[in-house]
Motif scaffolding. Structure first.
Motif, PDB file in Angstrom:
ATOM      1  N   ALA A   1       1.274  10.909   0.853  1.00 40.87           N
ATOM      2  CA  ALA A   1       1.309   9.532   0.660  1.00 40.87           C
ATOM      3  C   ALA A   1       0.563   8.556   1.432  1.00 40.87           C
ATOM      4  O   ALA A   1      -0.081   7.890   1.209  1.00 40.87           O
ATOM      5  CB  ALA A   1       1.133   9.374  -0.616  1.00 40.87           C
ATOM      6  N   ALA A   2       2.343   8.315   2.156  1.00 44.41           N
ATOM      7  CA  ALA A   2       2.379   7.264   2.360  1.00 44.41           C
ATOM      8  C   ALA A   2       1.646   6.778   4.363  1.00 44.41           C
ATOM      9  O   ALA A   2       1.844   5.866   4.394  1.00 44.41           O
ATOM     10  CB  ALA A   2       3.750   6.782   2.659  1.00 44.41           C
TER      11      ALA A   2
ATOM     12  N   GLN B   1       0.804  -0.919   0.469  1.00 40.89           N
ATOM     13  CA  GLN B   1       0.017   0.192  -0.195  1.00 40.89           C
ATOM     14  C   GLN B   1       1.147   1.064  -0.161  1.00 40.89           C
ATOM     15  O   GLN B   1       0.856   2.408  -0.976  1.00 40.89           O
ATOM     16  CB  GLN B   1      -1.264   0.153   1.463  1.00 40.89           C
ATOM     17  CG  GLN B   1      -1.885  -0.333   1.344  1.00 40.89           C
ATOM     18  CD  GLN B   1      -2.481  -1.132   2.267  1.00 40.89           C
ATOM     19  OE1 GLN B   1      -2.466  -1.278   3.750  1.00 40.89           O
ATOM     20  NE2 GLN B   1      -4.233  -1.475   2.342  1.00 40.89           N
ATOM     21  N   GLN B   2       1.893   1.559   0.822  1.00 41.65           N
ATOM     22  CA  GLN B   2       2.928   1.991   0.520  1.00 41.65           C
ATOM     23  C   GLN B   2       3.848   2.694  -0.432  1.00 41.65           C
ATOM     24  O   GLN B   2       3.927   4.087  -0.946  1.00 41.65           O
ATOM     25  CB  GLN B   2       3.632   2.037   2.167  1.00 41.65           C
ATOM     26  CG  GLN B   2       3.090   2.785   3.494  1.00 41.65           C
ATOM     27  CD  GLN B   2       4.197   1.712   4.283  1.00 41.65           C
ATOM     28  OE1 GLN B   2       5.348   0.934   4.357  1.00 41.65           O
ATOM     29  NE2 GLN B   2       3.743   2.324   5.823  1.00 41.65           N
TER      30      GLN B   2
ATOM     31  N   LEU C   1      12.382   5.700  -2.155  1.00 38.47           N
ATOM     32  CA  LEU C   1      11.568   5.799  -0.544  1.00 38.47           C
ATOM     33  C   LEU C   1      11.688   4.143  -0.859  1.00 38.47           C
ATOM     34  O   LEU C   1      11.742   3.804   0.859  1.00 38.47           O
ATOM     35  CB  LEU C   1      10.046   5.786  -0.634  1.00 38.47           C
ATOM     36  CG  LEU C   1       9.433   6.660   0.373  1.00 38.47           C
ATOM     37  CD1 LEU C   1      10.350   7.664   0.883  1.00 38.47           C
ATOM     38  CD2 LEU C   1       8.267   7.682   0.541  1.00 38.47           C
TER      39      LEU C   1
ATOM     40  N   LEU D   1       8.768  17.098  -3.521  1.00 37.98           N
ATOM     41  CA  LEU D   1       8.049  15.688  -3.332  1.00 37.98           C
ATOM     42  C   LEU D   1       8.345  14.521  -2.436  1.00 37.98           C
ATOM     43  O   LEU D   1       7.015  13.935  -2.130  1.00 37.98           O
ATOM     44  CB  LEU D   1       9.109  15.041  -4.089  1.00 37.98           C
ATOM     45  CG  LEU D   1       9.111  13.603  -5.528  1.00 37.98           C
ATOM     46  CD1 LEU D   1       7.712  13.569  -5.462  1.00 37.98           C
ATOM     47  CD2 LEU D   1      10.184  13.004  -5.654  1.00 37.98           C
TER      48      LEU D   1
ATOM     49  N   VAL E   1       1.213   9.894  -6.023  1.00 34.16           N
ATOM     50  CA  VAL E   1       1.422  11.186  -6.145  1.00 34.16           C
ATOM     51  C   VAL E   1       1.296  11.987  -6.876  1.00 34.16           C
ATOM     52  O   VAL E   1       0.123  12.818  -6.695  1.00 34.16           O
ATOM     53  CB  VAL E   1       3.005  11.623  -5.951  1.00 34.16           C
ATOM     54  CG1 VAL E   1       3.342  12.587  -6.312  1.00 34.16           C
ATOM     55  CG2 VAL E   1       4.035  10.991  -4.346  1.00 34.16           C
TER      56      VAL E   1
ATOM     57  N   ALA F   1       1.378   4.075  -2.946  1.00 27.93           N
ATOM     58  CA  ALA F   1       1.125   5.339  -2.743  1.00 27.93           C
ATOM     59  C   ALA F   1       1.864   5.978  -2.656  1.00 27.93           C
ATOM     60  O   ALA F   1       1.744   7.288  -3.181  1.00 27.93           O
ATOM     61  CB  ALA F   1       0.308   5.882  -1.108  1.00 27.93           C
ATOM     62  N   ALA F   2       2.809   6.084  -2.815  1.00 29.93           N
ATOM     63  CA  ALA F   2       4.561   6.595  -3.126  1.00 29.93           C
ATOM     64  C   ALA F   2       4.576   6.403  -4.374  1.00 29.93           C
ATOM     65  O   ALA F   2       5.062   7.533  -5.151  1.00 29.93           O
ATOM     66  CB  ALA F   2       5.309   6.278  -1.977  1.00 29.93           C
TER      67      ALA F   2
ATOM     68  N   GLN G   1       4.842  15.366  -0.523  1.00 24.25           N
ATOM     69  CA  GLN G   1       3.537  14.132  -1.062  1.00 24.25           C
ATOM     70  C   GLN G   1       4.265  12.544  -0.332  1.00 24.25           C
ATOM     71  O   GLN G   1       2.613  12.638  -0.802  1.00 24.25           O
ATOM     72  CB  GLN G   1       4.064  14.399  -2.749  1.00 24.25           C
ATOM     73  CG  GLN G   1       3.496  15.924  -3.206  1.00 24.25           C
ATOM     74  CD  GLN G   1       4.194  16.235  -4.564  1.00 24.25           C
ATOM     75  OE1 GLN G   1       4.508  15.699  -4.934  1.00 24.25           O
ATOM     76  NE2 GLN G   1       2.860  16.949  -5.422  1.00 24.25           N
ATOM     77  N   GLN G   2       5.448  12.471  -0.476  1.00 21.82           N
ATOM     78  CA  GLN G   2       5.302  10.919  -0.301  1.00 21.82           C
ATOM     79  C   GLN G   2       5.244  10.444   0.175  1.00 21.82           C
ATOM     80  O   GLN G   2       4.802  10.135   1.303  1.00 21.82           O
ATOM     81  CB  GLN G   2       6.739  10.461  -0.632  1.00 21.82           C
ATOM     82  CG  GLN G   2       7.009  10.986  -1.921  1.00 21.82           C
ATOM     83  CD  GLN G   2       8.851  10.339  -2.763  1.00 21.82           C
ATOM     84  OE1 GLN G   2       9.359  10.552  -1.697  1.00 21.82           O
ATOM     85  NE2 GLN G   2       9.583  10.040  -3.694  1.00 21.82           N
TER      86      GLN G   2
END
Lengths: 225, 225
Positions: B184-185, A180-181, A217, B177, A189, A184-185, B180-181
């Motif tokens: 999102a995470a 999920q991360q 990440l 960025l 974005v 999402a990342a 945003q990450q």
DNA sequence: GTCTATACGGAGATAGAC
DNA sequence: GTCTATCTCCGTATAGAC
């Protein structure tokens, strides 16, 4: 102005009547209704969409639409549900080869990039907005959307991540959360921006940068040292 | 059945007429319209919302509604735009103290947790779904929503992250960025689920775990070694 | 199955008295 | 500013002929 009904029997170049299969004639009309309804629903939303407009776009009569689908509500569910399934079936990048990829980072970048480019397609974004906006009226569609993305993307990714964990490439205590991360990342974005600013063009360069950075990440946290 | 109009002048316990300020009387009606319209729009969406229903909910006449707001479209923009601004103004966890926090991780977890709990409130999620669903008809609202979240959350966070980078706590090549990450995470993970499954209750325990794990993801990549 | 014609209700918006 | 009463149009859905 409106589309004309084409006759179901015409003559070919030799004067031989071309008799279309009657079953396929009704099937074609049914398909015309579906296409027209999809366009109308996407353009207007559910409530503002007009059955008259769908009738005219499809070139059939209103009674025919109701014979086929019964009501506006059922037409909506049939059309949008069908499009969801067909869209995802025809897309399927698939995370199948990931667990065996020689270079996990490159494979993840390519996979997430493909997925992002698919989800950011204007038609899919519009469909997504429609489903989200009508979720209180049609919860089934929300469930269907979520299950389809899950079955097609998150599920296989979780398996792949689990496999990479077992093999020692990654160290992932909670594979579901980790995926999920990752989604999402990477995908999340640019998707957030395009959700609220539909007119914005997809910037390929920025997208590549966002996806690659999102994968980095993920790996910074979960790659085994 | 419908709400009755209350008289603007009543007698108090001593028989003295209580004359309300006429200006505030119309202001109260205006507010009643706004409240009623918000409830109706959230429950039905824009197109299916009925001006008759708003009229009845607010207890004023339809003509009054049109005197105040001119049209359904302008009423929608006024109400939803106002609610967006008021909602975000009344929330503001603020990322102000972050740059000076002694323990960045704990501060980030608390900040992201507060933000997530706010955005996951059922009323805010419903508002968000409404805005997303109507974005093709009302792009202004999409811009407003995005700008408000940015000004209130992403912007200050970017400044804080930039400051932490300058001080040497973090190593962040692209602060925008990275933020945003981070968002999102952390927030994005549960938000996605609740977007498509509105009936789901917020699981506080799972939320804490998701937020903390998202912050760890962020720090694994951007904390200076 | 498919059409034309229509029933029936509710939509947004306004006129005119007060 | 506020109300009641009304205008006009368009919505979904259906009846009945072919």
């Amino acid at each position: 102005m409106g589309a004309q009904t084409l006759p179901d029997d015409v003559l070919d170049a030799y004067g031989i009547p071309v008799l279309p299969d009657p079953a396929s004639a009704t099937a074609r009309k049914r398909q015309a209704i579906i296409d027209a309804a999809l366009a109308e629903f996407l353009a207007e939303g559910y409530a503002a969409a007009s059955m008259d407009a769908i009738t005219q776009r499809s070139g059939v009569s209103k009674a025919t639409v109701y014979k086929h689908f019964g009501s506006k509500e059922r037409l909506f569910l049939a059309v949008i549900g069908g499009v969801l399934v067909r869209t995802y079936a025809g897309v399927a990048p698939g995370a199948s080869g990931l667990a065996e990829a020689p270079e996990p980072r490159a494979a993840l970048v390519r996979l997430a990039g493909d997925w992002a480019r698919t989800l950011l397609r204007p038609d899919i974004m519009a469909l997504r907005r429609l489903v989200i906006g009508e979720i209180d009226r049609f919860p089934q569609l929300g469930q269907l959307w979520y299950r389809l993305t899950y079955d097609m993307y998150n599920g296989p990714l979780i398996e792949a991540v689990t496999a990479l964990d077992a093999r020692g490439t990654l160290d992932v205590p909670d594979p579901e959360l980790a995926v999920q991360q990752l989604v999402a990342a990477t995908v999340g974005v640019p998707q957030l921006v395009h959700t609220f600013a539909p007119a914005t063009e997809v910037d390929e360069e920025a997208l590549d940068r966002q996806v690659a950075s999102g994968v980095d990440l993920f790996l910074a946290r979960y790659a085994r040292a």
